[in-house]
Every structure is written in C-alpha cells, then in structure tokens.
Design an enzyme around this catalytic site. Structure first.
Site, PDB file in Angstrom:
ATOM      1  N   LYS A  68       5.934  -0.649   6.229  1.00 34.11           N
ATOM      2  CA  LYS A  68       5.954  -1.925   6.231  1.00 34.11           C
ATOM      3  C   LYS A  68       6.215  -2.006   7.883  1.00 34.11           C
ATOM      4  O   LYS A  68       7.039  -2.134   8.406  1.00 34.11           O
ATOM      5  CB  LYS A  68       7.219  -2.096   5.545  1.00 34.11           C
ATOM      6  CG  LYS A  68       6.097  -2.517   4.319  1.00 34.11           C
ATOM      7  CD  LYS A  68       7.559  -3.137   3.043  1.00 34.11           C
ATOM      8  CE  LYS A  68       7.161  -5.154   2.100  1.00 34.11           C
ATOM      9  NZ  LYS A  68       7.719  -4.996   1.248  1.00 34.11           N
TER      10      LYS A  68
HETATM   11  O1  G3P Z   1       8.991  -7.150  -0.745  1.00 37.09           O
HETATM   12  C1  G3P Z   1       8.681  -8.730  -0.254  1.00 37.09           C
HETATM   13  C2  G3P Z   1       8.612  -9.660  -0.955  1.00 37.09           C
HETATM   14  O2  G3P Z   1       8.258  -9.494  -2.150  1.00 37.09           O
HETATM   15  C3  G3P Z   1      10.332  -9.863  -1.337  1.00 37.09           C
HETATM   16  O3  G3P Z   1      10.290 -10.780  -2.320  1.00 37.09           O
HETATM   17  O4  G3P Z   1      11.695 -12.109  -3.880  1.00 37.09           O
HETATM   18  O5  G3P Z   1      12.853 -11.596  -1.914  1.00 37.09           O
HETATM   19  O6  G3P Z   1      10.638 -13.229  -1.817  1.00 37.09           O
HETATM   20  P1  G3P Z   1      11.530 -12.253  -2.544  1.00 37.09           P
END
Ligand code: G3P
Length: 225
Positions: A84
């Site tokens: 990533k």
């Molecule tokens: O892994 C990246 C993403 O899915 C993070 O999600 O819930 O932290 O906005 P969130």
C-alpha cells in the site's frame, strides 16, 4: 466476480472468515495494526501465511527512497503481498518504479476519481477510494466508485477498484452494483452480511416443528438410515 477482502489485522477474525471459504484477501494499515497486540512485522507475516489471496501491507515512509525500501521489504514477506502506497506525488513515482520491478501496489488514501486515474496511469495494481470517510465529510463516496469504475472501463485500465472504508452492508450492496472489483470491509460488516433476523427466526420455527415430528416418530434420525 466481485472479491471480498477483510479490512483488519486481527488474526482471529482472518482465520474465522478464511475457514468459511469466503475471503479473497486482506487489507491492513498502520491504524489496524496499532489495535493488535504483538510485533506488527510478525503479524503481517502471519497474515501473509494464513491467507492465500492478496494481502495489502502499508509503507509508513513518505519519501520516495523510503517508500521504495519499505515496499521491497514488505514484498518479500510472501508472493501474495501487495504494498500500500499513499496517494502522494512521490507515491505515484514509487508505484511506477515498483510496477517495473514486478511488485504489486495498492494506492491508498484515494478520495477522488482524478487521484484514482493518476494511480492507474502510474501502474497501481489496486486503487482504494475511501467511501466511508468521504460520506463522513459530506461527500458521496459511492459516486467516486461509480466514476472510477466507468473511467477504468472506458480506457481498459487493468488497475482494480478496491472499495475501502466500508461502514455497513448497504455500502457493500451498492459497491457491488457499481461493478467494482474488490470490496474490503471490517469483520463486523462481514458478520452483518451473514446474519439476518428472518434467517434466525425461520430456523427456530423449523427446529421447533422438527421436535413435533420427533414426538410422533421417536426413532427418527436424519443422519442415519
Ligand atoms: O484500510 C483502509 C480503509 O478501509 C480504512 O477505513 O474505516 O478507517 O475509514 P476507515
């Protein structure tokens, strides 16, 4: 077919859904690793060993050389490692260089179709628009997915659209309707996809009725002739 990834660094959750045969991959990030006990490097390596499909592991450097160095190390954790890389000018350079080295990348922290387009042009394997965080900020996260899917289709980009920051099962249905390639979700969203109160209620009625059948036929056993 749409792929389902788990957005977590929790090995118990990964093992649970992996054993159900419904997991196509895993995405992690520094925040998810911070929630777990133990050495993050060992956790990432164990996730790579546990899951057959792609596992996204995130760099924490923001310089070109730093990202490249970390990415090469993370890629050596296993053949299913995907690195990533944040959506930054040097991130785009890193994605281009890593693509040339055969290292798969997932461009993260994508919030617009333009960012997704540039990541695809740089050679990212996946782009991850964060729909929940866009919704939180008063934007339409799903529209970014629709636009990105259409742009990639128009120009036959091989980059896959990975829907991230998924908050609830309706996000999953809507994301799948757009034709996005991958949806990554936290374990609680996957659990909610499995469960339905009418399934529980229906099962309870079937089992109660079977008890009535058994009262009339005391020796009946479906597992034995
Ligand atoms: O892994 C990246 C993403 O899915 C993070 O999600 O819930 O932290 O906005 P969130």
């Amino acid at each position: 077919m749409v792929q389902i990834f788990l957005d977590t660094a929790n090995l118990d959750a990964i093992r649970k859904y992996n054993d159900m045969g419904i997991l196509d991959g895993v995405t992690t990030n520094p925040t998810l690793l911070a929630k777990e006990n133990g050495n993050p490097i060992e956790i990432m390596k164990e996730i790579i060993r546990t899951v057959k499909g792609p596992v996204s592991l995130e760099v924490v450097s923001t310089t070109l050389d730093g990202m490249l160095e970390e990415a090469r190390r993370l890629a050596r954790f296993g053949p299913n490692a995907v690195v990533k890389i944040p959506m930054l000018p040097d991130g785009l350079k890193a994605i281009r260089r890593l693509a040339g080295e055969g290292i798969k990348t997932n461009c993260t922290l994508v919030f617009s179709p333009n960012q997704a387009l540039l990541a695809a042009k740089a050679g990212a394997t996946y782009v991850s628009p964060f729909i929940g965080r866009l919704d939180d900020a008063g934007h339409d996260g799903m529209q970014v997915i629709r636009d990105t899917v259409q742009i990639f289709r128009n120009y036959s980009f091989s980059t896959k659209v990975l829907v991230a920051s998924v908050r609830h099962p309706v996000h999953v249905v809507e994301a799948a309707r757009t034709g996005a390639d991958v949806i990554t979700m936290p374990p609680d969203v996957l659990e909610k996809m499995i469960k339905h109160p009418l399934t529980d209620k229906g099962l309870s009625i079937f089992l109660d009725d079977w008890e009535k059948v058994k009262r009339i036929n005391p020796n009946i056993n479906l597992a034995q002739p």
